[in-house]
Each structure stands twice: as C-alpha cells, then as structure tokens.
Scaffold this motif. Structure first.
Motif, PDB file in Angstrom:
ATOM      1  N   ILE A  22       0.837  -1.201   0.000  1.00 45.96           N
ATOM      2  CA  ILE A  22       0.000   0.000   0.000  1.00 45.96           C
ATOM      3  C   ILE A  22       0.872   1.251   0.000  1.00 45.96           C
ATOM      4  N   PHE A  23       1.891   1.252   0.831  1.00 44.47           N
ATOM      5  CA  PHE A  23       2.806   2.392   0.912  1.00 44.47           C
ATOM      6  C   PHE A  23       3.450   2.679  -0.440  1.00 44.47           C
ATOM      7  N   ARG A  24       3.939   1.640  -1.097  1.00 47.20           N
ATOM      8  CA  ARG A  24       4.596   1.843  -2.395  1.00 47.20           C
ATOM      9  C   ARG A  24       3.636   2.443  -3.409  1.00 47.20           C
ATOM     10  N   GLU A  25       2.400   1.963  -3.455  1.00 46.88           N
ATOM     11  CA  GLU A  25       1.446   2.477  -4.434  1.00 46.88           C
ATOM     12  C   GLU A  25       0.948   3.874  -4.054  1.00 46.88           C
ATOM     13  N   ALA A  26       0.787   4.146  -2.761  1.00 45.97           N
ATOM     14  CA  ALA A  26       0.359   5.477  -2.329  1.00 45.97           C
ATOM     15  C   ALA A  26       1.389   6.539  -2.701  1.00 45.97           C
ATOM     16  N   VAL A  27       2.667   6.216  -2.499  1.00 39.13           N
ATOM     17  CA  VAL A  27       3.727   7.148  -2.885  1.00 39.13           C
ATOM     18  C   VAL A  27       3.720   7.358  -4.394  1.00 39.13           C
ATOM     19  N   ARG A  28       3.537   6.275  -5.145  1.00 38.84           N
ATOM     20  CA  ARG A  28       3.494   6.369  -6.602  1.00 38.84           C
ATOM     21  C   ARG A  28       2.354   7.279  -7.069  1.00 38.84           C
ATOM     22  N   MET A  29       1.268   7.325  -6.304  1.00 39.45           N
ATOM     23  CA  MET A  29       0.122   8.171  -6.629  1.00 39.45           C
ATOM     24  C   MET A  29       0.359   9.642  -6.313  1.00 39.45           C
ATOM     25  N   GLY A  30       1.490   9.939  -5.685  1.00 35.76           N
ATOM     26  CA  GLY A  30       1.789  11.325  -5.327  1.00 35.76           C
ATOM     27  C   GLY A  30       1.255  11.733  -3.974  1.00 35.76           C
ATOM     28  N   LEU A  31       0.803  10.780  -3.178  1.00 35.01           N
ATOM     29  CA  LEU A  31       0.276  11.091  -1.853  1.00 35.01           C
ATOM     30  C   LEU A  31       1.416  11.242  -0.843  1.00 35.01           C
ATOM     31  N   LYS A  32       1.263  12.171   0.059  1.00 35.43           N
ATOM     32  CA  LYS A  32       2.204  12.321   1.153  1.00 35.43           C
ATOM     33  C   LYS A  32       1.910  11.193   2.147  1.00 35.43           C
ATOM     34  N   SER A  33       2.791  10.189   2.151  1.00 36.33           N
ATOM     35  CA  SER A  33       2.465   8.906   2.779  1.00 36.33           C
ATOM     36  C   SER A  33       3.413   8.589   3.921  1.00 36.33           C
ATOM     37  N   LEU A  34       2.843   8.081   5.025  1.00 37.99           N
ATOM     38  CA  LEU A  34       3.611   7.673   6.198  1.00 37.99           C
ATOM     39  C   LEU A  34       3.250   6.237   6.552  1.00 37.99           C
ATOM     40  N   LEU A  35       4.262   5.377   6.637  1.00 37.72           N
ATOM     41  CA  LEU A  35       4.087   3.987   7.049  1.00 37.72           C
ATOM     42  C   LEU A  35       4.651   3.816   8.454  1.00 37.72           C
ATOM     43  N   LEU A  36       3.874   3.170   9.331  1.00 33.65           N
ATOM     44  CA  LEU A  36       4.289   2.966  10.713  1.00 33.65           C
ATOM     45  C   LEU A  36       4.188   1.490  11.068  1.00 33.65           C
ATOM     46  N   GLU A  37       5.228   0.981  11.733  1.00 38.83           N
ATOM     47  CA  GLU A  37       5.257  -0.418  12.153  1.00 38.83           C
ATOM     48  C   GLU A  37       5.725  -0.489  13.607  1.00 38.83           C
ATOM     49  N   GLN A  38       4.953  -1.162  14.473  1.00 39.35           N
ATOM     50  CA  GLN A  38       5.279  -1.187  15.902  1.00 39.35           C
ATOM     51  C   GLN A  38       6.477  -2.084  16.229  1.00 39.35           C
ATOM     52  N   GLN A  39       6.770  -3.066  15.366  1.00 35.47           N
ATOM     53  CA  GLN A  39       7.953  -3.892  15.541  1.00 35.47           C
ATOM     54  C   GLN A  39       8.934  -3.523  14.424  1.00 35.47           C
ATOM     55  N   ASP A  40       9.590  -4.495  13.845  1.00 33.95           N
ATOM     56  CA  ASP A  40      10.440  -4.246  12.688  1.00 33.95           C
ATOM     57  C   ASP A  40       9.641  -4.531  11.424  1.00 33.95           C
ATOM     58  N   PHE A  41      10.049  -3.930  10.315  1.00 31.72           N
ATOM     59  CA  PHE A  41       9.431  -4.244   9.039  1.00 31.72           C
ATOM     60  C   PHE A  41       9.517  -5.747   8.797  1.00 31.72           C
ATOM     61  N   ALA A  42       8.408  -6.332   8.346  1.00 35.01           N
ATOM     62  CA  ALA A  42       8.328  -7.770   8.044  1.00 35.01           C
ATOM     63  C   ALA A  42       8.529  -8.637   9.287  1.00 35.01           C
ATOM     64  N   TRP A  43       8.324  -8.084  10.467  1.00 34.73           N
ATOM     65  CA  TRP A  43       8.544  -8.852  11.702  1.00 34.73           C
ATOM     66  C   TRP A  43       7.604 -10.046  11.797  1.00 34.73           C
ATOM     67  N   GLY A  44       6.380  -9.895  11.321  1.00 29.99           N
ATOM     68  CA  GLY A  44       5.374 -10.932  11.480  1.00 29.99           C
ATOM     69  C   GLY A  44       5.431 -11.972  10.377  1.00 29.99           C
ATOM     70  N   THR A  45       4.250 -12.326   9.874  1.00 32.03           N
ATOM     71  CA  THR A  45       4.143 -13.408   8.903  1.00 32.03           C
ATOM     72  C   THR A  45       4.948 -13.140   7.645  1.00 32.03           C
TER      73      THR A  45
END
Length: 540
Positions: A22-45
């Motif tokens: 979602i983050f990658r596509e939102a940025v591509r759309m020109g949206l000012k985008s913020l991604l937040l993750e409480q652990q590390d990126f890809a920490w889960g499944t």
C-alpha cells in the motif's frame, strides 16, 4: 521522530507485505504517505512464510477459482517485474495409486493453471522418469507424477525493497513506532493519529484524513469486524529448515500428508531446504514471537518420512524453524485448512481496514485498500494498476570489483538501486559468501548501514537470513558481524553485548527446536524477562 511533519495525506499502519505494498502504491500516486510499524518491518508473517509466490493450486479444488486466477496473474507479473527477487521454481507432484489426488484431477487443475498463465508449463511423467527427478522419493505405489512451475521469493526482502523504493520516491517509513490512537472529529471522521516511538517513548500527534489499517492479525484492535459472527482467526503455519545435504532436492516437491491428507512440501531455498507447512489455530499472545510446537515438529517429520522413507530425517538435522501467523476471517466453525484466504476491506469514516489475503496478491490488496480510501484522500487520485511493482532492472555498471551477471541479478533483485553502492563500497573480501550460505559479507554491512536496523535480530533474521541458514542462528559468525558492522551501527560495547544476548534468546525461543526436540541449550528465562519488559513498556 519529533522532526516528523505533522500533516499527511495517508497514514498506513503495519509494515508487513500488505502495508508495504500500500505504501509503495500510495507514494506512486503522489500522496504524502507515512508507514508505521510497531515492531520491525516484516517482523510478522511476512518474514515467516513458505517463501512462495504461487497460484494456490489447492484453491481450485476448493472452488476458489478467482483467488487462483488473481494469484497466477500476479505471479506472472512479478516474475518479470521482480527479476532477481521473484524467481521461477520447478515443482514435482507424485501420483500414487492408493493415496492423494489422481492423475486426471491434477491434470485438470494444472491445465487451468496454465490457461490462466497463457502458457503450458506442466507435463506428466511415468514412474521411472519421475524417480530420475526425485531419486529419494517413496516408490511404493508410485504410478508417475507431474512437473510444473511456480515461483519463490525472499519474503522479507520483498517487503524491504517495496518500502525502500517508496522512501526513495518521497514517502516516510518508521519501524518501532506504534499507533496509540486514531483520532476522530465530532462527526466521527478520522482526523489524525497519536503515535509513540517504542524505544524512546516519545509521542506525537499527527493530522490525516485517511488511515489504512494493514496490521494483519492485529486489525480488529483498531477496528472490530462489522460482519456478525465473523472475526479474525489467527492461524499458525510452521516450517522446518534443513541443510541441502540432508534433503537433497533441486526442485520443490509437494505431496499429501499421510495423517490428514493436507498438502505438504519441501522447497529448496537459499541453499537450504524448507519443509512445511502446518495450519493450526494460534492461541498464544500476538505480542510474543510465534514458535513451532513439539506436535508440529512431529507432524512435519512424519510427512518427510512418508515422502522420503530412506533419508532418516530427524529434528537434530534441522538448522532452524519458522512459525508465522496468518490473518484469516472466519466464523470459527470449520477446519483451519478450509478457511478462505481471500482478503476483506472495511471502510469507516476515514479508517480503512484490510486483512487476509496472500503474499502473492499483495498488489491487489494495495489497490483495493487505496480505492476504499479514495473518498478520504485530498485529491481525486487513483492507483495505476498497470505500473510495474518495482523500478526497472538495470544492468551492472562498471566497477573495480564486478560480479557475475547472475549474482548481479540476485543483488539487484534484493536491493534494487542500492545494489550499485553495495558493490561499489565492497572490498573483494566483502564479495565472498558467508560459509554455507549464498549471503555476501557485503550484504550484511550494506543492510546495517542503509536499512533502518535497530536490533541485531532485524539484521540477521530479516535484512539478511543468516539466522535461518546457519547453525544456532549464525553463532559462529557473530563476532565477525560485530566487527564488520560496528562502524555503521554506532553501538558501544555494552550495547553490542546486550544485542547479541537478546538475539540469541530470541533465536532459541522462536527458531530453535522445542521441548523434547531441543538440543542442550541455555534457559529461556532471559527471553521472557526481556519480552516482559517490552510488553510492560507497550502498555504503559
């Protein structure tokens, strides 16, 4: 974090494959985008999957044609657009006269697979020909088998590459930053979020009209299911990882487990072999690292013994285990393996929740989430569904230390445009492999310097997979990793001791053998002590 801008077009919560897409596509759309993750990126499944980008052949048997169609189409695109990261892999499926699906049922499913992909990719072999492809397979009752193609990926690298390319195009992504609350105005519309940096305990309020909840199994904590009697049902899938010498296969093999008739497989990956998977209700706290159980180890070993009766595979041969928790929506009345993997989208006055789905179809999930968020975005923007998922592949530039074309393709697949600096800044020694793996020492340094590493586990379990591909999580290489990465991570001696100790505890708990299958090892008390501190900090 305190220097973070206060206004955003969209805030995406969750740094797994869904949030990253979602983050990658939102940025591509020109949206000012913020991604937040409480652990590390890809920490889960998203770092604990079967490492497959596949159409889901078994979903055809369950009548979920459209899920298979979407997955096969996405697989075909990713093989082209994710060159070097998403790679084809041959699959073998034996046909036995007394168990499992028959020849003509498999022929029908694989023909549909090929029809969707618009090319024939499967073939039937008699028993003698099949055994030449899988020499250690059980021959009792074998009448033949099929060969077809799917694809595989380093799941964590897929997530990281999407996030880094989104950041390079102007987006902002933060790990170890949780959303404490979603704010609403008097009319009930979303107007912001309150976030907390989990290490420094700094909090900040941000303004936004659109929040996308892509937190997987945690999704209902932000938005309860609006569907009566259907709620998120965390399902655990566990795998064992073996050295290639223990299970010598050069293609993936899928078969039916003798106990319950579920599909199980072995897949060569990164010089090792993954055996999986289980499918069980996960009843442990989602805040703890998921881990394989004794029963799951026994189940997977039974499947291996049935498939390879002459190999005498045991838990002592295992390098590591991985367990991931799948988010599926269910009424709780059916067997875990029968629950649909299709995703759902809920929209509530600016809060869009998306959960479920498959790794392979992450872009479809991204597009569906952004379409649902459209009424809450500041401009009439629409995702470009025809745009490639990644920046286009580049040929290797001139370098004092060039690598082979095949290695360049792999490095570019993993790191995108960062591959050029990885090679440029490497010594000849850095371009050698960690023994027993396909990991370059230079990759470890590059990731430590450029990929938002906060802890040693981030580096060795997700940025590179040293902790899953070498004995005891890479124990024999930790001093060299410290020497290599100390200049870029900036940790003092006390911090390094703490990071190494915590990493070993995490590895033993989440990736070592459980209970009666465990080798002699240290107690897990320190793991639970440290985890307890983290949990208390999160709820403080």
């Amino acid at each position: 974090m305190m220097n973070l801008d206060s206004n955003w077009d969209v805030v995406i919560i969750g740094g797994g494959i869904t949030g990253a897409g979602i983050f990658r596509e939102a940025v591509r759309m020109g949206l000012k985008s913020l991604l937040l993750e409480q652990q590390d990126f890809a920490w889960g499944t998203s770092s604990r999957s079967s490492k497959l980008v596949h159409g889901g052949l078994r979903y055809l048997k369950e009548g979920r044609f459209f899920l298979t169609r979407d997955a096969v189409r996405e697989r075909e695109r990713l093989l082209v657009e994710g060159r070097g990261l998403v790679t084809p892999i041959g699959f073998l499926v034996p046909v036995y006269k007394d168990r499992g699906p028959g020849r003509w049922a498999l022929e029908a499913g694989l023909s549909i697979y090929d029809l969707i992909a618009k090319r024939r990719q499967h073939a039937y072999m008699n028993a003698d020909a099949f055994v030449t492809e899988a020499s250690n397979i059980d021959r009792k009752g074998l009448v033949g088998g099929f060969h077809f193609f799917d694809a595989q990926v380093d799941d964590a690298r897929l997530v990281i590459r999407l996030i880094l390319e989104g950041m390079a195009d102007g987006g902002t992504a933060l790990n170890y930053t949780r959303v404490a609350a979603v704010g609403r105005n008097k009319d009930g519309r979303v107007n912001g979020v309150t976030i907390e940096e989990v290490h420094a305990h700094q909090t900040l309020s941000l303004s936004t009209q659109a929040v996308i909840n892509a937190t997987g199994c945690w999704a209902e904590r932000l938005h309860p299911s609006p569907e009566k009697n259907r709620h998120l049902r965390p399902l655990r899938g566990s795998h064992l990882i073996f050295p290639a010498r223990v299970i010598p296969v050069n293609q993936a093999i899928s078969t039916i487990h003798p106990t319950d008739g579920r599909a199980v497989f072995v897949v060569p990956w990164e010089g090792a072999v993954i055996a999986g998977t289980t499918d069980l209700d996960h009843r442990d706290s989602l805040s703890l690292e998921p881990r394989i159980t004794e029963d799951e180890v026994a189940y997977l070993l039974d499947g291996l013994h049935a498939l390879f009766p002459a190999l005498d595979v045991s838990a002592k041969d295992c390098i590591a285990a991985i367990a991931g928790v799948r988010p599926v929506l269910s009424d709780g009345k059916c067997d875990p393996s029968e629950v649909s993997r299709e995703h759902v989208v809920w929209a509530d006055n600016g809060l869009v929740t998306i959960t479920g789905g498959k790794l392979t179809t992450f872009r479809k999930l991204a597009f569906d989430a952004l379409k649902a968020a459209k009424p809450f975005l500041p401009a009439a923007v629409t995702p470009d569904e025809e745009a490639p998922a990644f920046l286009p592949f580049k040929k290797q530039p001139a370098s004092p230390t060039p690598v082979s074309d095949s290695l360049w393709e792999t490095l570019y697949g993993r790191y995108g445009n960062g591959a050029e600096n990885l090679i440029k800044n490497s010594s000849p020694a850095g371009l050698t492999r960690v023994p027993g793996t396909r990991i370059l020492w230079a990759e470890i340094l590059h990731a430590a310097a450029n990929e938002k590493v906060h802890h040693l586990s981030d580096l060795l379990l997700r940025r590179v997979r040293l902790g899953l591909l070498t004995a005891e999580g890479g124990r024999d290489y930790l001093n060299r990793v410290r020497h290599l990465c100390a200049p870029v991570l900036g940790w003092d001696a006390a911090r390094w001791r703490k990071e190494i100790s915590n990493y070993k505890d995490t590895w033993r708990f989440a990736h070592g053998m459980p209970g009666k299958y465990a080798n002699s090892r240290k107690t897990l008390k320190s793991f639970f002590f440290n985890m307890g501190k983290r949990l208390r900090r999160h709820v403080a």
